[in-house]
Design a protein around this motif. Sequence first.
Motif, short mmCIF file in Angstrom:
data_model
loop_
_atom_site.label_atom_id
_atom_site.label_comp_id
_atom_site.label_asym_id
_atom_site.label_seq_id
_atom_site.Cartn_x
_atom_site.Cartn_y
_atom_site.Cartn_z
N PHE A 62 20.35 -17.61 6.70
CA PHE A 62 18.65 -18.03 7.21
C PHE A 62 18.74 -19.48 7.00
O PHE A 62 18.76 -20.12 5.84
CB PHE A 62 18.04 -17.37 5.96
N ASP A 63 18.60 -20.02 8.35
CA ASP A 63 18.41 -21.67 8.59
C ASP A 63 16.76 -21.75 8.57
O ASP A 63 16.11 -21.76 9.55
CB ASP A 63 19.09 -21.81 9.82
N ARG A 64 16.30 -22.28 7.47
CA ARG A 64 14.72 -22.29 7.22
C ARG A 64 14.49 -23.82 7.86
O ARG A 64 14.73 -24.63 7.21
CB ARG A 64 14.22 -22.31 5.87
N ARG A 65 13.97 -23.74 9.15
CA ARG A 65 13.30 -25.14 9.81
C ARG A 65 11.76 -25.31 9.53
O ARG A 65 11.32 -26.42 9.69
CB ARG A 65 13.77 -25.23 11.11
N ASP A 66 11.09 -24.15 9.16
CA ASP A 66 9.64 -24.11 9.21
C ASP A 66 9.03 -24.55 7.49
O ASP A 66 9.65 -23.81 6.67
CB ASP A 66 9.03 -22.73 9.39
N PRO A 67 8.39 -25.55 7.37
CA PRO A 67 8.11 -25.87 5.91
C PRO A 67 7.02 -25.28 5.51
O PRO A 67 6.34 -25.02 4.53
CB PRO A 67 7.52 -27.30 6.09
N SER A 68 6.29 -24.16 6.54
CA SER A 68 5.19 -23.27 5.90
C SER A 68 5.66 -22.62 4.74
O SER A 68 6.66 -21.88 4.68
CB SER A 68 4.81 -22.23 7.22
N SER A 82 15.54 -9.32 -1.57
CA SER A 82 14.97 -10.49 -1.07
C SER A 82 15.56 -11.86 -1.55
O SER A 82 16.43 -11.76 -2.34
CB SER A 82 13.51 -10.28 -1.54
N ALA A 83 15.34 -12.83 -0.77
CA ALA A 83 15.93 -14.12 -1.20
C ALA A 83 14.66 -15.25 -1.05
O ALA A 83 14.18 -15.15 0.13
CB ALA A 83 17.02 -14.52 -0.36
N PHE A 84 14.81 -16.19 -1.53
CA PHE A 84 14.01 -17.36 -1.29
C PHE A 84 14.99 -18.34 -0.62
O PHE A 84 16.15 -18.67 -0.68
CB PHE A 84 13.76 -18.25 -2.72
N LEU A 85 14.15 -19.11 0.43
CA LEU A 85 14.79 -19.78 1.52
C LEU A 85 14.23 -21.39 1.17
O LEU A 85 13.11 -21.73 1.32
CB LEU A 85 14.49 -19.41 2.97
N GLU A 86 15.29 -22.23 0.95
CA GLU A 86 14.77 -23.58 0.84
C GLU A 86 14.60 -24.31 2.14
O GLU A 86 15.32 -24.26 3.14
CB GLU A 86 15.76 -24.36 0.01
N LEU A 93 22.80 -14.65 2.48
CA LEU A 93 22.51 -13.47 1.73
C LEU A 93 23.57 -12.28 2.43
O LEU A 93 23.63 -12.16 3.44
CB LEU A 93 21.02 -12.92 2.15
N THR A 94 24.21 -11.45 1.50
CA THR A 94 25.01 -10.72 1.84
C THR A 94 24.61 -9.07 1.35
O THR A 94 24.20 -9.16 0.17
CB THR A 94 26.52 -10.97 1.19
N LEU A 95 24.40 -8.37 2.33
CA LEU A 95 24.11 -7.09 2.28
C LEU A 95 25.30 -6.10 2.33
O LEU A 95 25.76 -6.21 3.07
CB LEU A 95 22.91 -6.57 3.23
#
Length: 119
Positions: A62-68, A82-86, A93-95
């Motif tokens: 997950f490449d989080r580019r949104d600061p929202s 679940s996972a927190f994204l910085e 995240l591995t399922l």
Amino acid sequence: MSLFVNLVGLVLMALVVWWFWLSNRKSTAQAATQEATIIVEDGVYSPASIRANTGQSLTLHFDRRDPSPCAEQVIFQGLDTSAFLETGKTTTLTLDNLPAGKHRFTCQMQMYQGTLIVD
């Protein structure tokens, strides 16, 4: 004047509903894979649909580019994961041992939405 303000408010609410739930954004489902990168930006997961094979592991980046604040967590319904994204970083995240079916993944407010399709 208050009638005008109320009408503007209703129009803005309708736009929010359309943007997050009703707009038909183009998103392509990838072929069944064991690894995928999902970009979190502008209120959407891209791609919003991922295919995987039953019983195999799937690694998602997950490449989080949104600061929202809404984009700070991804939750997989039915998989108890679940996972927190910085912001500005890629979270992996591995399922493991995926069960067959369609599994939604969303932010904590369910505004960002995606589907994991396991065949």
